[in-house]
Design a protein around this motif. Structure first.
Motif, PDB file in Angstrom:
ATOM      1  N   SER A 106       1.005  -0.715  -0.213  1.00  0.00           N
ATOM      2  CA  SER A 106      -0.442   0.217   0.383  1.00  0.00           C
ATOM      3  C   SER A 106       0.732   1.508   0.295  1.00  0.00           C
ATOM      4  N   MET A 107       1.981   0.910   0.676  1.00  0.00           N
ATOM      5  CA  MET A 107       2.857   2.160   0.170  1.00  0.00           C
ATOM      6  C   MET A 107       3.703   2.608  -1.380  1.00  0.00           C
ATOM      7  N   ILE A 108       3.199   1.005  -1.664  1.00  0.00           N
ATOM      8  CA  ILE A 108       4.221   1.399  -3.171  1.00  0.00           C
ATOM      9  C   ILE A 108       3.587   2.425  -3.620  1.00  0.00           C
ATOM     10  N   TYR A 109       1.999   1.568  -3.718  1.00  0.00           N
ATOM     11  CA  TYR A 109       0.639   2.160  -4.155  1.00  0.00           C
ATOM     12  C   TYR A 109       0.438   3.359  -4.322  1.00  0.00           C
ATOM     13  N   THR A 110      -0.333   3.995  -3.205  1.00  0.00           N
ATOM     14  CA  THR A 110       0.143   5.595  -2.728  1.00  0.00           C
ATOM     15  C   THR A 110       1.016   6.339  -3.474  1.00  0.00           C
ATOM     16  N   THR A 111       2.346   5.926  -2.382  1.00  0.00           N
ATOM     17  CA  THR A 111       3.714   6.909  -3.476  1.00  0.00           C
ATOM     18  C   THR A 111       3.127   7.374  -5.426  1.00  0.00           C
ATOM     19  N   CYS A 112       2.995   6.251  -5.889  1.00  0.00           N
ATOM     20  CA  CYS A 112       2.223   5.369  -7.385  1.00  0.00           C
ATOM     21  C   CYS A 112       1.517   6.504  -7.914  1.00  0.00           C
ATOM     22  N   LEU A 113       0.073   6.970  -6.899  1.00  0.00           N
ATOM     23  CA  LEU A 113      -0.775   7.890  -6.877  1.00  0.00           C
ATOM     24  C   LEU A 113      -0.486   8.946  -6.815  1.00  0.00           C
ATOM     25  N   MET A 114       0.479   9.263  -6.035  1.00  0.00           N
ATOM     26  CA  MET A 114       0.946  10.410  -6.177  1.00  0.00           C
ATOM     27  C   MET A 114       2.462  10.882  -6.701  1.00  0.00           C
ATOM     28  N   CYS A 115       2.873   9.859  -8.052  1.00  0.00           N
ATOM     29  CA  CYS A 115       3.286  10.137  -9.050  1.00  0.00           C
ATOM     30  C   CYS A 115       2.465  10.376 -10.156  1.00  0.00           C
ATOM     31  N   TYR A 116       1.549   9.819 -10.648  1.00  0.00           N
ATOM     32  CA  TYR A 116       0.811  10.694 -10.810  1.00  0.00           C
ATOM     33  C   TYR A 116       0.242  11.906 -11.451  1.00  0.00           C
ATOM     34  N   VAL A 117      -0.232  12.182  -9.984  1.00  0.00           N
ATOM     35  CA  VAL A 117      -0.575  13.902  -9.750  1.00  0.00           C
ATOM     36  C   VAL A 117       0.701  13.962  -9.804  1.00  0.00           C
ATOM     37  N   THR A 118       2.183  14.787  -9.214  1.00  0.00           N
ATOM     38  CA  THR A 118       3.031  15.350 -10.342  1.00  0.00           C
ATOM     39  C   THR A 118       3.509  15.815 -11.218  1.00  0.00           C
ATOM     40  N   PHE A 119       3.576  14.336 -12.339  1.00  0.00           N
ATOM     41  CA  PHE A 119       3.581  13.811 -13.383  1.00  0.00           C
ATOM     42  C   PHE A 119       2.112  14.230 -14.193  1.00  0.00           C
ATOM     43  N   THR A 163      10.058   7.293  -3.718  1.00  0.00           N
ATOM     44  CA  THR A 163       9.307   8.865  -3.126  1.00  0.00           C
ATOM     45  C   THR A 163      10.048   9.745  -3.801  1.00  0.00           C
ATOM     46  N   ALA A 164      11.779   9.647  -3.561  1.00  0.00           N
ATOM     47  CA  ALA A 164      12.751  11.416  -4.174  1.00  0.00           C
ATOM     48  C   ALA A 164      12.490  11.653  -5.967  1.00  0.00           C
ATOM     49  N   VAL A 165      11.620  10.672  -6.386  1.00  0.00           N
ATOM     50  CA  VAL A 165      11.015  10.689  -8.000  1.00  0.00           C
ATOM     51  C   VAL A 165      10.329  11.741  -7.860  1.00  0.00           C
ATOM     52  N   VAL A 166       8.779  11.153  -6.615  1.00  0.00           N
ATOM     53  CA  VAL A 166       7.704  12.359  -6.936  1.00  0.00           C
ATOM     54  C   VAL A 166       8.361  13.414  -6.282  1.00  0.00           C
ATOM     55  N   PHE A 167       8.794  13.641  -4.939  1.00  0.00           N
ATOM     56  CA  PHE A 167       9.906  14.659  -4.000  1.00  0.00           C
ATOM     57  C   PHE A 167      10.807  15.963  -5.101  1.00  0.00           C
ATOM     58  N   PHE A 168      11.624  15.155  -5.590  1.00  0.00           N
ATOM     59  CA  PHE A 168      12.096  16.199  -6.745  1.00  0.00           C
ATOM     60  C   PHE A 168      11.481  16.662  -7.842  1.00  0.00           C
ATOM     61  N   ARG A 169      10.345  15.933  -8.065  1.00  0.00           N
ATOM     62  CA  ARG A 169       9.684  16.311  -9.651  1.00  0.00           C
ATOM     63  C   ARG A 169       8.580  17.610  -8.900  1.00  0.00           C
ATOM     64  N   ALA A 170       8.000  17.498  -8.073  1.00  0.00           N
ATOM     65  CA  ALA A 170       7.366  18.528  -7.478  1.00  0.00           C
ATOM     66  C   ALA A 170       7.579  19.275  -7.404  1.00  0.00           C
ATOM     67  N   VAL A 171       8.963  19.397  -6.587  1.00  0.00           N
ATOM     68  CA  VAL A 171       9.822  20.623  -5.798  1.00  0.00           C
ATOM     69  C   VAL A 171      10.312  21.503  -7.890  1.00  0.00           C
ATOM     70  N   TYR A 172      11.004  20.756  -8.543  1.00  0.00           N
ATOM     71  CA  TYR A 172      11.004  21.301 -10.052  1.00  0.00           C
ATOM     72  C   TYR A 172       9.572  22.164 -10.422  1.00  0.00           C
ATOM     73  N   VAL A 173       8.241  21.731 -10.455  1.00  0.00           N
ATOM     74  CA  VAL A 173       7.090  21.983 -11.057  1.00  0.00           C
ATOM     75  C   VAL A 173       6.815  23.392 -10.515  1.00  0.00           C
ATOM     76  N   MET A 174       7.237  23.385  -8.994  1.00  0.00           N
ATOM     77  CA  MET A 174       6.597  24.182  -8.009  1.00  0.00           C
ATOM     78  C   MET A 174       7.320  25.618  -8.457  1.00  0.00           C
ATOM     79  N   GLU A 175       8.386  25.164  -8.649  1.00  0.00           N
ATOM     80  CA  GLU A 175       9.256  26.870  -8.847  1.00  0.00           C
ATOM     81  C   GLU A 175       9.270  26.934 -10.264  1.00  0.00           C
TER      82      GLU A 175
END
Length: 324
Positions: A106-119, A163-175
């Protein structure tokens, strides 16, 4: 010194570990907390109960989504977050392999969902469909391979990378999409200079708030990882200290329980940041705000009073762009 002080406090001796309601252990992991010492109904009582923190925060997030009209994808994210806490609760209570799978996958699935949100932001329907297909396929592969391998290191490594991929992508989009110096050309013909300056100042203030939340949430999250490592690396020492100082003071040395509390808060802050970022990218900064009066309270994104009044008077909140 602290240990000597704690030894003088009233305490109850730790009972010996025993067989429990869910014995024998079938999970591939067994943490540093001793098994069934407090009750026969929970293998690791502290590690079990600290997961109620996940349940509380997920309920708070679900309520916020329903009350403030956040995107459906964030509602699903909080439901996934609830599943993580519930799975971990059942895993630590039973130490059974099927419950371990619910917890970890479930940790993997939730992180994949946030990956979809971010990308997926500002992408075409075809792109989002392909992205969703790839993420579902990746989740299925991870599930089957992990069940075949049964190596916790594989899960931990996969989760850390995602987690690292999602985080750094979100920071890039934000900036790149909110920082005024990157948006100046885009805004050059969007309105008067006074309006543009006001929006730039607003976005700079929002970025500052976001970076404070990022720093706070990331520090808590990484602190949880540090306690998780100490719990594994120094288990024999921690167990000896717990028995020396007795209960309930020994509960504070259950470092995996602190991992639950700290990563739970860090994960909650990440989803709140994602909600706030998505509203800002959709140009709705004047309709929503981050409510976080002090660090001892939980941050939440809420509708501004102006937007709430407009909606209560029967007026829409403007065009909703790319909400999922």
């Amino acid at each position: 010194m602290v240990a000597n002080i704690l030894k003088r406090l009233p305490s109850v001796n730790y009972p010996p570990a025993q067989e429990g309601r869910w014995s024998p252990v079938t999970s591939t992991l067994n943490w540093c907390e001793e098994d069934y010492y407090a009750t026969v109904y929970a293998a690791e009582i502290v590690n079990t109960l600290t997961n109620t923190w996940f349940m509380y925060l997920s309920a708070k997030g679900i309520r916020s989504c329903l009350t403030n009209g956040h995107g459906t994808v964030f509602l699903v994210s909080y439901i996934g977050y609830l599943l993580v806490g519930t799975g971990s609760f059942l895993f630590h209570a039973t130490l059974k392999y099927p419950m371990q799978l619910i917890d970890e996958l479930s940790m993997i699935y939730t992180t994949c969902l946030m990956c979809y949100v971010t990308f997926s932001f500002d992408k075409t329907r075809s792109y989002r469909t392909i992205l969703a297909t790839l993420l579902v396929g990746s989740s299925l592969f991870i599930t089957l391979y992990y069940h075949f391998l049964q190596d916790p290191v594989f899960h931990q490594t996969t989760y850390a990378i995602l987690t690292a991929v999602v985080f750094f992508r979100a920071v890039y989009v934000m900036e790149t999409l909110l920082r005024p110096k990157f948006r100046s050309q885009q805004r050059a013909n969007s309105g008067s200079k006074a309006v543009q300056e006001r929006e730039d100042q607003r976005d700079l203030r929002i970025l500052k708030e976001m970076w404070v939340m990022i720093g706070w949430g990331l520090s808590i999250f990484l602190g949880g990882f540090f306690f998780w490592y100490l719990d594994i690396a120094h288990c024999s020492t921690l167990r000896r200290w717990r028995r020396e100082i007795g209960m309930p003071w020994g509960f504070f040395l259950e470092l995996h329980g602190w991992w639950h509390l700290m990563t739970g808060l860090g994960g909650y802050c990440y989803i709140v940041w994602g909600i706030w970022l998505r509203h800002c990218l959709n140009g709705r900064q004047d309709e929503y705000e981050l409510h976080w009066p002090q660090w001892t309270t939980m941050p939440v994104v809420v509708k501004t009073q102006k937007a709430a009044n407009r909606r209560s008077n029967g007026h829409g909140g403007g065009e909703v762009k790319k909400e999922l």
